[in-house]
Design a protein around this motif. Sequence first.
Motif, PDB file in Angstrom:
ATOM      1  N   GLY A  32      13.777  14.302   6.123  1.00 12.43           N
ATOM      2  CA  GLY A  32      12.921  13.651   5.149  1.00 12.43           C
ATOM      3  C   GLY A  32      12.914  12.132   5.284  1.00 12.43           C
ATOM      4  N   PRO A  33      11.765  11.491   5.073  1.00 16.17           N
ATOM      5  CA  PRO A  33      11.716  10.024   5.091  1.00 16.17           C
ATOM      6  C   PRO A  33      12.346   9.388   3.853  1.00 16.17           C
ATOM      7  CG  PRO A  33       9.563  10.925   4.547  1.00 16.17           C
ATOM      8  CD  PRO A  33      10.435  12.087   4.890  1.00 16.17           C
ATOM      9  N   ASP A  34      12.481  10.149   2.779  1.00 13.90           N
ATOM     10  CA  ASP A  34      13.140   9.623   1.585  1.00 13.90           C
ATOM     11  C   ASP A  34      14.631   9.440   1.847  1.00 13.90           C
ATOM     12  OD1 ASP A  34      10.957   9.454  -0.200  1.00 13.90           O
ATOM     13  OD2 ASP A  34      11.046  11.612  -0.555  1.00 13.90           O
ATOM     14  N   PRO A  35      15.246   8.429   1.227  1.00 15.07           N
ATOM     15  CA  PRO A  35      16.694   8.235   1.415  1.00 15.07           C
ATOM     16  C   PRO A  35      17.489   9.408   0.854  1.00 15.07           C
ATOM     17  CG  PRO A  35      15.867   6.833  -0.360  1.00 15.07           C
ATOM     18  CD  PRO A  35      14.666   7.428   0.307  1.00 15.07           C
ATOM     19  N   ALA A  36      18.547   9.780   1.577  1.00 12.90           N
ATOM     20  CA  ALA A  36      19.448  10.854   1.136  1.00 12.90           C
ATOM     21  C   ALA A  36      20.856  10.281   1.055  1.00 12.90           C
ATOM     22  CB  ALA A  36      19.404  12.036   2.095  1.00 12.90           C
ATOM     23  N   MET A  60       9.396  27.366   3.942  1.00 11.67           N
ATOM     24  CA  MET A  60       9.600  26.585   5.164  1.00 11.67           C
ATOM     25  C   MET A  60       8.441  25.639   5.467  1.00 11.67           C
ATOM     26  SD  MET A  60      11.524  29.365   7.639  1.00 11.67           S
ATOM     27  CE  MET A  60      12.376  28.081   8.555  1.00 11.67           C
ATOM     28  N   TYR A  61       7.206  26.140   5.447  1.00 13.98           N
ATOM     29  CA  TYR A  61       6.078  25.297   5.854  1.00 13.98           C
ATOM     30  C   TYR A  61       5.655  24.325   4.762  1.00 13.98           C
ATOM     31  CZ  TYR A  61       5.698  28.190  10.002  1.00 13.98           C
ATOM     32  OH  TYR A  61       5.964  28.831  11.193  1.00 13.98           O
ATOM     33  N   ALA A  62       5.473  24.813   3.541  1.00 15.45           N
ATOM     34  CA  ALA A  62       5.105  23.911   2.442  1.00 15.45           C
ATOM     35  C   ALA A  62       6.181  22.851   2.192  1.00 15.45           C
ATOM     36  CB  ALA A  62       4.820  24.714   1.166  1.00 15.45           C
ATOM     37  N   PRO A  63       7.473  23.200   2.149  1.00 17.52           N
ATOM     38  CA  PRO A  63       8.491  22.165   1.920  1.00 17.52           C
ATOM     39  C   PRO A  63       8.477  21.045   2.950  1.00 17.52           C
ATOM     40  CG  PRO A  63       9.449  24.310   1.503  1.00 17.52           C
ATOM     41  CD  PRO A  63       8.089  24.550   2.097  1.00 17.52           C
ATOM     42  N   LEU A  64       8.303  21.375   4.225  1.00 17.51           N
ATOM     43  CA  LEU A  64       8.293  20.332   5.243  1.00 17.51           C
ATOM     44  C   LEU A  64       7.149  19.353   5.008  1.00 17.51           C
ATOM     45  CD1 LEU A  64       9.279  19.033   7.833  1.00 17.51           C
ATOM     46  CD2 LEU A  64       7.942  20.711   9.123  1.00 17.51           C
ATOM     47  N   ALA A  65       5.956  19.878   4.727  1.00 16.49           N
ATOM     48  CA  ALA A  65       4.814  18.996   4.492  1.00 16.49           C
ATOM     49  C   ALA A  65       5.000  18.176   3.219  1.00 16.49           C
ATOM     50  CB  ALA A  65       3.529  19.827   4.408  1.00 16.49           C
ATOM     51  N   LEU A  66       5.530  18.788   2.175  1.00 20.47           N
ATOM     52  CA  LEU A  66       5.759  18.058   0.921  1.00 20.47           C
ATOM     53  C   LEU A  66       6.785  16.943   1.116  1.00 20.47           C
ATOM     54  CD1 LEU A  66       5.905  21.062  -1.586  1.00 20.47           C
ATOM     55  CD2 LEU A  66       4.050  19.407  -1.366  1.00 20.47           C
ATOM     56  N   VAL A  67       7.870  17.248   1.793  1.00 21.29           N
ATOM     57  CA  VAL A  67       8.937  16.264   1.986  1.00 21.29           C
ATOM     58  C   VAL A  67       8.456  15.099   2.848  1.00 21.29           C
ATOM     59  CG1 VAL A  67      11.130  15.935   3.192  1.00 21.29           C
ATOM     60  CG2 VAL A  67      10.870  17.802   1.557  1.00 21.29           C
ATOM     61  N   LEU A  68       7.649  15.373   3.871  1.00 22.52           N
ATOM     62  CA  LEU A  68       7.139  14.299   4.719  1.00 22.52           C
ATOM     63  C   LEU A  68       6.191  13.370   3.960  1.00 22.52           C
ATOM     64  CD1 LEU A  68       6.559  16.127   8.137  1.00 22.52           C
ATOM     65  CD2 LEU A  68       8.432  14.610   7.474  1.00 22.52           C
ATOM     66  N   GLY A  69       5.742  13.794   2.783  1.00 19.46           N
ATOM     67  CA  GLY A  69       4.966  12.908   1.933  1.00 19.46           C
ATOM     68  C   GLY A  69       5.791  11.871   1.199  1.00 19.46           C
ATOM     69  N   ALA A  70       7.112  11.903   1.354  1.00 21.83           N
ATOM     70  CA  ALA A  70       8.042  10.929   0.747  1.00 21.83           C
ATOM     71  C   ALA A  70       7.813  10.761  -0.758  1.00 21.83           C
ATOM     72  CB  ALA A  70       7.924   9.576   1.451  1.00 21.83           C
ATOM     73  N   GLY A  90       0.804  -1.220   0.000  1.00 29.62           N
ATOM     74  CA  GLY A  90       0.000   0.000   0.000  1.00 29.62           C
ATOM     75  C   GLY A  90       0.835   1.268   0.000  1.00 29.62           C
ATOM     76  N   TRP A  91       0.217   2.342   0.447  1.00 29.91           N
ATOM     77  CA  TRP A  91       0.910   3.622   0.587  1.00 29.91           C
ATOM     78  C   TRP A  91       0.321   4.354   1.779  1.00 29.91           C
ATOM     79  CZ3 TRP A  91       5.348   5.422  -0.490  1.00 29.91           C
ATOM     80  CH2 TRP A  91       5.621   6.791  -0.388  1.00 29.91           C
ATOM     81  N   GLY A  92       1.188   4.913   2.620  1.00 27.57           N
ATOM     82  CA  GLY A  92       0.740   5.522   3.867  1.00 27.57           C
ATOM     83  C   GLY A  92      -0.250   6.659   3.660  1.00 27.57           C
ATOM     84  N   ARG A  93      -1.366   6.564   4.359  1.00 24.81           N
ATOM     85  CA  ARG A  93      -2.387   7.616   4.253  1.00 24.81           C
ATOM     86  C   ARG A  93      -1.875   8.946   4.777  1.00 24.81           C
ATOM     87  NH1 ARG A  93      -8.058   5.925   6.598  1.00 24.81           N
ATOM     88  NH2 ARG A  93      -7.743   4.457   4.872  1.00 24.81           N
ATOM     89  N   TRP A  94      -1.118   8.896   5.869  1.00 30.55           N
ATOM     90  CA  TRP A  94      -0.628  10.148   6.439  1.00 30.55           C
ATOM     91  C   TRP A  94       0.405  10.814   5.542  1.00 30.55           C
ATOM     92  CZ3 TRP A  94      -3.348  12.618   9.702  1.00 30.55           C
ATOM     93  CH2 TRP A  94      -4.150  11.937  10.623  1.00 30.55           C
ATOM     94  N   ARG A  95       1.132  10.028   4.764  1.00 28.32           N
ATOM     95  CA  ARG A  95       2.052  10.634   3.802  1.00 28.32           C
ATOM     96  C   ARG A  95       1.270  11.402   2.738  1.00 28.32           C
ATOM     97  NH1 ARG A  95       6.872   6.181   2.607  1.00 28.32           N
ATOM     98  NH2 ARG A  95       7.813   6.256   4.678  1.00 28.32           N
ATOM     99  N   THR A  96       0.187  10.815   2.285  1.00 27.26           N
ATOM    100  CA  THR A  96      -0.647  11.496   1.294  1.00 27.26           C
ATOM    101  C   THR A  96      -1.246  12.768   1.873  1.00 27.26           C
ATOM    102  OG1 THR A  96      -1.182   9.372   0.252  1.00 27.26           O
ATOM    103  CG2 THR A  96      -2.633  11.239  -0.238  1.00 27.26           C
ATOM    104  N   VAL A  97      -1.737  12.672   3.101  1.00 25.55           N
ATOM    105  CA  VAL A  97      -2.316  13.853   3.757  1.00 25.55           C
ATOM    106  C   VAL A  97      -1.268  14.949   3.891  1.00 25.55           C
ATOM    107  CG1 VAL A  97      -3.266  14.718   5.939  1.00 25.55           C
ATOM    108  CG2 VAL A  97      -4.114  12.572   4.969  1.00 25.55           C
ATOM    109  N   SER A  98      -0.053  14.567   4.274  1.00 22.78           N
ATOM    110  CA  SER A  98       1.017  15.551   4.444  1.00 22.78           C
ATOM    111  C   SER A  98       1.333  16.241   3.124  1.00 22.78           C
ATOM    112  CB  SER A  98       2.262  14.869   5.001  1.00 22.78           C
ATOM    113  OG  SER A  98       3.331  15.786   5.118  1.00 22.78           O
TER     114      SER A  98
END
Length: 274
Positions: free
Chosen positions: A185-189, A93-103, A49-57
Amino acid sequence: MDGHTHHPHGGGAGGGVWEVLLPAAAVALLAGGYLLLAHRARARRPALGWGRWRTVSFLAGCAVLAVALLPPVAPFAHEDFRGHMAQHMLIGMYAPLALVLGAPVTLLLRTLPTDRARRLTGLLHSRPVRLVAHPVPALVLSTGTLAVLYFTPLYNATMDRPLLHWLMHAHFLLSGCLFAWVIAGPDPAPSRPGVPARLVVLGVAVAAHATISQLMYGGFLIDVHAPILQVRGGAEIMYYGGDIAELLLAVALVASWRPVRHRRRAAVRPAAAS
């Protein structure tokens, strides 16, 4: 600082319409593309699947971006330096954090064909990306450039030239996403150091934001053509708004922290069970 104020550029009504339609369409495409990829990820691997909270973020980040780029915030940002600073906080600052947490990178890797996913992985581990994706260069690009913007004539130039203005928005968004990604970020760096080192870099970012905003409030080094009260109001927005955004980033970083001994225990348990 002076007594002049900037007015919305773009001229006639047609320009105003496009200044609304183009950002709205871009944000809608961004959100729609993410939803499409999330649907494909769930269809391709239903068990995972895909995390619902990631989509919401991610959608929340798109919503914040839309608020920043559309009326009433966008016209206010052209007319008042306080509006500009509020817009900068939202976009950078605010939009980037939410976008990045969406992985979004992880989502893309799950939905791309294998050969393209390997190319993307190779790109992420390329030398230029590894250089930029370290917290220190990311800090310079996101926070260090603020001094260049506000302590030189660059800000005033962006208010008079629409292309520079949109390039400024793009820089805010991309550098903000880069910093949020390499810090929490949850994405690999590819070149992300440990959590303690990232907390130190985040602390430097907090201090840099505070220093720039205090210099701005006191009128030192600042080169912004706006009334003093507007500049001081903008400095206050940067000071307090930046603190809140960086606190949220710190929370996201600490929430993802898995101490070494816990990771070792998790690795030992399957071996013991076998």
